[in-house]
Design an enzyme around this catalytic site. Structure first.
Site, PDB file in Angstrom:
ATOM      1  CG  ASP A   1       4.857   1.411 -14.194  1.00 17.24           C
ATOM      2  OD1 ASP A   1       3.686   1.475 -13.721  1.00 17.24           O
ATOM      3  OD2 ASP A   1       5.002   1.405 -15.457  1.00 17.24           O
TER       4      ASP A   1
ATOM      5  CG  HIS B   1       3.938  -3.162 -15.285  1.00 19.26           C
ATOM      6  ND1 HIS B   1       3.647  -2.441 -16.602  1.00 19.26           N
ATOM      7  CD2 HIS B   1       5.075  -2.947 -15.189  1.00 19.26           C
ATOM      8  CE1 HIS B   1       4.947  -1.782 -16.884  1.00 19.26           C
ATOM      9  NE2 HIS B   1       5.867  -2.116 -15.979  1.00 19.26           N
TER      10      HIS B   1
ATOM     11  CG  HIS C   1       8.988  -5.166 -17.007  1.00 16.30           C
ATOM     12  ND1 HIS C   1       9.566  -4.543 -18.420  1.00 16.30           N
ATOM     13  CD2 HIS C   1       8.480  -4.042 -16.382  1.00 16.30           C
ATOM     14  CE1 HIS C   1       9.749  -3.192 -18.418  1.00 16.30           C
ATOM     15  NE2 HIS C   1       8.960  -2.922 -17.011  1.00 16.30           N
TER      16      HIS C   1
ATOM     17  CG  HIS D   1       9.877   3.124 -12.290  1.00 18.58           C
ATOM     18  ND1 HIS D   1       9.910   4.311 -13.095  1.00 18.58           N
ATOM     19  CD2 HIS D   1       9.500   2.346 -13.381  1.00 18.58           C
ATOM     20  CE1 HIS D   1       9.619   4.130 -14.448  1.00 18.58           C
ATOM     21  NE2 HIS D   1       9.468   2.647 -14.539  1.00 18.58           N
TER      22      HIS D   1
END
Length: 226
Positions: free
Chosen positions: A58, A109, A113, A194
């Site tokens: 991510d 994504h 964020h 990540h």
């Protein structure tokens, strides 16, 4: 980044938990955690079925850490799935092309964020539809609800969470990250890691050990269908 699990979604035939959210994660900017729902029971795999694991990453692409993650995956000839932020994809288009050229799949994504459950309908739609084109969407922090899921579906995507969270965002050490993955992985597992959002040196080291160990256990690695 801290990721909090909020919901569960339907399982696929080939990956019993590929699209289910089972764990709680966290972001460095937020110290609250959601309570994880109990995981669904996966159907037992047949003796001849491969033990599949899905590695996901991510928050990238990041000019420092994404190339290192890509290097480990290439070394082991493993494919993964990168859930990228729209703003980072715009800033690092070459890295996004390298991910795709290497055979990895790309998930959306969001653009920047945020916690999607706290946004207005207009902003929610912008964050979902303004990200990279994909069939898969992973809400930041795993924060989701009926409204978020409906917007994801309306945008032509499906929600994808995870089943194994080693909390590499907290940098507990490469050994601890690897141990957490190896202790919790099961056939069909979706592992959350990540490639951006801070120093990911521990993640890079842990990833190498995870892949080597799981291969020795008879696992194979696939990217999600995004």
């Amino acid at each position: 980044m801290r990721k909090a699990l909020v919901g569960l979604i339907a399982l696929t035939a080939t990956a019993a938990v590929a699209f289910g959210g089972l764990t709680a994660a966290a972001d460095s900017a937020s110290k609250t955690k959601a309570t994880a729902a109990p995981p669904p029971v996966a159907a037992p795999a047949s003796a001849s079925a491969p033990k599949v694991v899905y590695l996901t990453f991510d928050d990238g692409p990041d000019k420092t850490w994404t190339p290192k993650i890509l290097g480990v995956l290439a070394k082991h000839k493993v494919k993964g799935t990168f859930f990228v932020l729209g703003r980072n994809a715009k800033a690092q288009p070459t890295l996004l092309r390298k991910e795709r050229a290497a055979g990895h799949t790309i998930g959306n994504h969001s653009v920047s964020h945020p916690n999607l459950t706290r946004l207005s309908r207009t902003r929610l739609r912008q964050e979902i539809r303004g990200g990279v084109r994909s069939k898969c969407f992973r809400p930041p922090y795993g924060a989701t609800n009926a409204r978020v899921r409906a917007e994801i579906k309306a945008a032509g995507m499906r929600q994808v969470l995870w089943s194994v969270d080693p909390q590499d965002w907290a940098r507990p050490g490469a050994t601890k990250i690897a141990q957490r993955v190896l202790a919790n992985v099961r056939p069909g597992a979706v592992v959350l890691m990540h490639d951006a959002g801070g120093n990911r040196a521990q993640t890079v080291i842990a990833l190498d050990k995870v892949i080597r160990t799981l291969k020795a256990r008879g696992y194979v690695f696939r990217s999600l269908s995004c």
